[in-house]
Scaffold this active site. Structure first.
Site, PDB file in Angstrom:
ATOM      1  N   TYR A 195     -13.286 -25.686  -9.418  1.00 44.57           N
ATOM      2  CA  TYR A 195     -13.541 -27.344  -8.982  1.00 44.57           C
ATOM      3  C   TYR A 195     -14.871 -27.811  -8.927  1.00 44.57           C
ATOM      4  O   TYR A 195     -15.153 -28.636  -9.536  1.00 44.57           O
ATOM      5  CB  TYR A 195     -12.937 -27.336  -7.697  1.00 44.57           C
ATOM      6  CG  TYR A 195     -12.874 -28.769  -6.948  1.00 44.57           C
ATOM      7  CD1 TYR A 195     -13.922 -28.992  -5.884  1.00 44.57           C
ATOM      8  CD2 TYR A 195     -12.059 -29.823  -7.221  1.00 44.57           C
ATOM      9  CE1 TYR A 195     -14.062 -30.148  -5.464  1.00 44.57           C
ATOM     10  CE2 TYR A 195     -12.380 -30.779  -6.712  1.00 44.57           C
ATOM     11  CZ  TYR A 195     -13.269 -31.208  -5.807  1.00 44.57           C
ATOM     12  OH  TYR A 195     -13.321 -32.432  -5.201  1.00 44.57           O
TER      13      TYR A 195
HETATM   14  N1  LIG Z   1      -9.849 -36.706  -0.376  1.00 46.03           N
HETATM   15  C1  LIG Z   1     -11.162 -36.153  -0.061  1.00 46.03           C
HETATM   16  O1  LIG Z   1     -11.478 -36.052   0.866  1.00 46.03           O
HETATM   17  C2  LIG Z   1     -12.067 -36.170  -1.139  1.00 46.03           C
HETATM   18  C3  LIG Z   1     -11.768 -36.588  -2.440  1.00 46.03           C
HETATM   19  N2  LIG Z   1     -12.614 -36.260  -3.414  1.00 46.03           N
HETATM   20  C4  LIG Z   1     -12.498 -36.950  -4.661  1.00 46.03           C
HETATM   21  O2  LIG Z   1     -11.836 -38.270  -4.761  1.00 46.03           O
HETATM   22  C5  LIG Z   1     -10.691 -38.696  -5.652  1.00 46.03           C
HETATM   23  C6  LIG Z   1      -9.789 -38.952  -4.908  1.00 46.03           C
HETATM   24  O3  LIG Z   1      -9.310 -37.898  -3.765  1.00 46.03           O
HETATM   25  P1  LIG Z   1      -7.761 -37.871  -3.512  1.00 46.03           P
HETATM   26  O4  LIG Z   1      -7.217 -39.117  -3.139  1.00 46.03           O
HETATM   27  O5  LIG Z   1      -7.655 -36.853  -2.413  1.00 46.03           O
HETATM   28  O6  LIG Z   1      -6.927 -37.255  -4.770  1.00 46.03           O
HETATM   29  P2  LIG Z   1      -5.605 -36.497  -5.085  1.00 46.03           P
HETATM   30  O7  LIG Z   1      -5.757 -34.974  -4.732  1.00 46.03           O
HETATM   31  O8  LIG Z   1      -4.699 -37.348  -4.242  1.00 46.03           O
HETATM   32  O9  LIG Z   1      -5.446 -36.816  -6.717  1.00 46.03           O
HETATM   33  C7  LIG Z   1      -5.611 -37.900  -7.062  1.00 46.03           C
HETATM   34  C8  LIG Z   1      -4.664 -38.177  -8.256  1.00 46.03           C
HETATM   35  O10 LIG Z   1      -5.053 -37.096  -9.171  1.00 46.03           O
HETATM   36  C9  LIG Z   1      -3.868 -37.472 -10.146  1.00 46.03           C
HETATM   37  N3  LIG Z   1      -4.026 -36.099 -11.200  1.00 46.03           N
HETATM   38  C10 LIG Z   1      -4.326 -34.860 -10.726  1.00 46.03           C
HETATM   39  N4  LIG Z   1      -4.152 -33.989 -11.763  1.00 46.03           N
HETATM   40  C11 LIG Z   1      -4.011 -34.821 -12.759  1.00 46.03           C
HETATM   41  C12 LIG Z   1      -3.787 -34.648 -14.355  1.00 46.03           C
HETATM   42  N5  LIG Z   1      -3.867 -33.385 -14.811  1.00 46.03           N
HETATM   43  N6  LIG Z   1      -3.497 -35.678 -15.025  1.00 46.03           N
HETATM   44  C13 LIG Z   1      -3.362 -36.937 -14.609  1.00 46.03           C
HETATM   45  N7  LIG Z   1      -3.482 -37.210 -13.503  1.00 46.03           N
HETATM   46  C14 LIG Z   1      -3.749 -36.136 -12.297  1.00 46.03           C
HETATM   47  C15 LIG Z   1      -2.695 -37.055  -9.379  1.00 46.03           C
HETATM   48  O11 LIG Z   1      -1.578 -37.878 -10.030  1.00 46.03           O
HETATM   49  P3  LIG Z   1      -0.063 -37.783  -9.404  1.00 46.03           P
HETATM   50  O12 LIG Z   1      -0.019 -37.784  -7.869  1.00 46.03           O
HETATM   51  O13 LIG Z   1       0.688 -38.966 -10.031  1.00 46.03           O
HETATM   52  O14 LIG Z   1       0.331 -36.418 -10.109  1.00 46.03           O
HETATM   53  C16 LIG Z   1      -3.303 -37.641  -8.027  1.00 46.03           C
HETATM   54  O15 LIG Z   1      -2.311 -38.765  -7.561  1.00 46.03           O
HETATM   55  C17 LIG Z   1     -10.737 -37.061  -6.483  1.00 46.03           C
HETATM   56  O16 LIG Z   1     -11.509 -37.364  -7.461  1.00 46.03           O
HETATM   57  C18 LIG Z   1     -11.333 -36.342  -5.331  1.00 46.03           C
HETATM   58  O17 LIG Z   1     -12.001 -35.041  -6.107  1.00 46.03           O
HETATM   59  C19 LIG Z   1     -14.013 -35.603  -3.378  1.00 46.03           C
HETATM   60  C20 LIG Z   1     -14.223 -35.256  -2.101  1.00 46.03           C
HETATM   61  C21 LIG Z   1     -13.259 -35.344  -0.824  1.00 46.03           C
HETATM   62  N1  LIG Z   2      -8.292 -34.071  -5.884  1.00 46.88           N
HETATM   63  C1  LIG Z   2      -8.908 -33.855  -4.669  1.00 46.88           C
HETATM   64  N2  LIG Z   2     -10.116 -33.390  -4.426  1.00 46.88           N
HETATM   65  C2  LIG Z   2     -10.550 -33.267  -3.208  1.00 46.88           C
HETATM   66  C3  LIG Z   2      -9.622 -33.318  -2.057  1.00 46.88           C
HETATM   67  C4  LIG Z   2      -8.190 -33.692  -2.334  1.00 46.88           C
HETATM   68  O1  LIG Z   2      -7.769 -33.882  -1.346  1.00 46.88           O
HETATM   69  N3  LIG Z   2      -7.977 -33.974  -3.548  1.00 46.88           N
HETATM   70  N4  LIG Z   2     -10.026 -33.057  -0.837  1.00 46.88           N
HETATM   71  C5  LIG Z   2     -11.313 -32.568  -0.671  1.00 46.88           C
HETATM   72  C6  LIG Z   2     -11.822 -32.332   0.896  1.00 46.88           C
HETATM   73  O2  LIG Z   2     -13.098 -32.279   1.038  1.00 46.88           O
HETATM   74  C7  LIG Z   2     -11.175 -31.096   1.324  1.00 46.88           C
HETATM   75  O3  LIG Z   2     -12.242 -30.039   1.391  1.00 46.88           O
HETATM   76  C8  LIG Z   2     -10.387 -31.202   2.582  1.00 46.88           C
HETATM   77  O4  LIG Z   2      -9.438 -32.018   2.208  1.00 46.88           O
HETATM   78  C9  LIG Z   2     -12.344 -32.361  -1.742  1.00 46.88           C
HETATM   79  N5  LIG Z   2     -11.977 -32.800  -2.942  1.00 46.88           N
END
Ligand SMILES: NC(=O)C1=CN([C@@H]2O[C@H](COP(=O)(O)OP(=O)(O)OC[C@H]3O[C@@H](n4cnc5c(N)ncnc54)[C@H](OP(=O)(O)O)[C@@H]3O)[C@@H](O)[C@H]2O)C=CC1
Ligand SMILES: Nc1nc2c(c(=O)[nH]1)N=C([C@H](O)[C@@H](O)CO)CN2
Length: 228
Positions: free
Chosen positions: A149
Site C-alpha cells: 500500500y
Molecule cells: N480514510 C483515511 O483515514 C485515509 C484515507 N486516505 C486516502 O484517501 C482516499 C479516500 O479514503 P477512503 O474514503 O477511506 O477510501 P475507501 O477505502 O473508502 O475507498 C474509496 C473508493 O475507492 C474505490 N476503489 C477501490 N479499489 C478500486 C478499484 N480497483 N477500482 C475502482 N475503484 C476502486 C472504492 O469504490 P467502490 O466502493 O465503488 O468499490 C471505494 O469507494 C484514498 O485514496 C485513501 O487511500 C489516506 C490516508 C487516510
Molecule cells: N483506501 C483507503 N486508504 C486508507 C484508509 C482507508 O480506509 N481506505 N485508511 C487509512 C487510515 O489511516 C488507517 O490507517 C486507519 O483507518 C489509510 N489509508
C-alpha cells in the site's frame, strides 16, 4: 460560460463522496466513479452528479473507463484520483497479486487516466485546470505490514511531480497526503480528537482548486503525523 465537470474516482463513499457532495454544494458539475451500485449513488444522481462504473484492477478496466469518460464529457475542470484500496500485506503466496492490484488502482489508473484525459482538461475553457492525487502521509515513513500500500502510494506521489512538470503551465498537478482521517469502516473505534473527518480533505482540495500558482506539491493533512 458552462462549467466543465470535476471527476472524482471512488466517489461513492467516505472521503470521495464527501468531496463530491461539497463540490456539488459549491456549484460544480461532478462525475464520480464506482464499482458497485448502492443507495449513496442515487442521492448523488438526484443532485445531478454523473456516475460512471469503473474497475481499475486491470489495464482493460482502466481503458474501458476512459472510453466511457470520453463518451460522457468533452472537457474536465479537474480530476481527483481518490480511488484506493487499503489492505495489509497478505501471506507471501498472495503478496504478488496484492501488490499488482494496488499498483493498478494507485498508479496505473492515475497514470493512464491523466495521459488520456489531458486533452479533456486542456479543452476546459475555465482559467484553471487541476489534477489532484490523494496519497497518504505514510509514504514519508513507510508502513510495516502495509508495504505494498505505502509503496504504490509513494509511486502516486512521484507521478504528481512528473505530471506537474509535463503538463505545466496548462494543468496544475498536486497531491494531498492525508493522515488518519476516517477510521476504516470495520476498524476499531479511535480517539475522535485525532480523527478529524473528511472536511479537512475537502478544505485542502478547495484550496488547490482556488489557487492558480501551486503545482508539483504534496500537502500533508495529518496533524503533523509525518513529523513522527
Ligand atoms: N480514510 C483515511 O483515514 C485515509 C484515507 N486516505 C486516502 O484517501 C482516499 C479516500 O479514503 P477512503 O474514503 O477511506 O477510501 P475507501 O477505502 O473508502 O475507498 C474509496 C473508493 O475507492 C474505490 N476503489 C477501490 N479499489 C478500486 C478499484 N480497483 N477500482 C475502482 N475503484 C476502486 C472504492 O469504490 P467502490 O466502493 O465503488 O468499490 C471505494 O469507494 C484514498 O485514496 C485513501 O487511500 C489516506 C490516508 C487516510
Ligand atoms: N483506501 C483507503 N486508504 C486508507 C484508509 C482507508 O480506509 N481506505 N485508511 C487509512 C487510515 O489511516 C488507517 O490507517 C486507519 O483507518 C489509510 N489509508
Amino acid at each position: 460560460m458552462s462549467q466543465s465537470p470535476i471527476l472524482i474516482t471512488g466517489g461513492a463513499q467516505r472521503l470521495g463522496r464527501h468531496c463530491a457532495e461539497r463540490l456539488l454544494d459549491d456549484g460544480h458539475p461532478v462525475i464520480v466513479t464506482y464499482r458497485r451500485e448502492r443507495d449513496t449513488l442515487d442521492s448523488l444522481r438526484e443532485r445531478g452528479a454523473i456516475t460512471l462504473m469503473a474497475n481499475f484492477s486491470s489495464e482493460r478496466g482502466i481503458r474501458e473507463f476512459i472510453a466511457r469518460l470520453t463518451e460522457t464529457t468533452g472537457s474536465l475542470r479537474a480530476i481527483v484520483h481518490n480511488a484506493s484500496e487499503w489492505v495489509a500485506d497478505p501471506d507471501v503466496e498472495a503478496a504478488g497479486e496484492t501488490f499488482e492490484r494496488l499498483f493498478q488502482v494507485h498508479m496505473q489508473a492515475p497514470y493512464l487516466i491523466n495521459l488520456h484525459a489531458r486533452a479533456l482538461l486542456e479543452a476546459c475553457q475555465e482559467p484553471q485546470r487541476d489534477i489532484i492525487h490523494i496519497t497518504d502521509s505514510v509514504v514519508q515513513r513507510g508502513a510495516a505490514g502495509q508495504a505494498a500500500y505505502a509503496a504504490t502510494k509513494a509511486g502516486l506521489e512521484s507521478l504528481t511531480r512528473s505530471f506537474a512538470a509535463q503538463f505545466a503551465p496548462q494543468i496544475q498537478v498536486n497531491a494531498v497526503a492525508p493522515g488518519l482521517i476516517m477510521s476504516a469502516e470495520l476498524g476499531a473505534p479511535v480517539d475522535a480528537r485525532r480523527v478529524p473527518g473528511p472536511g479537512v480533505i475537502y478544505q485542502t482540495i478547495r484550496y488547490l482548486l482556488d489557487n492558480d500558482f501551486v503545482t508539483g506539491t504534496v500537502m500533508p493533512v495529518d496533524g503533523g503525523q509525518h513529523l513522527t
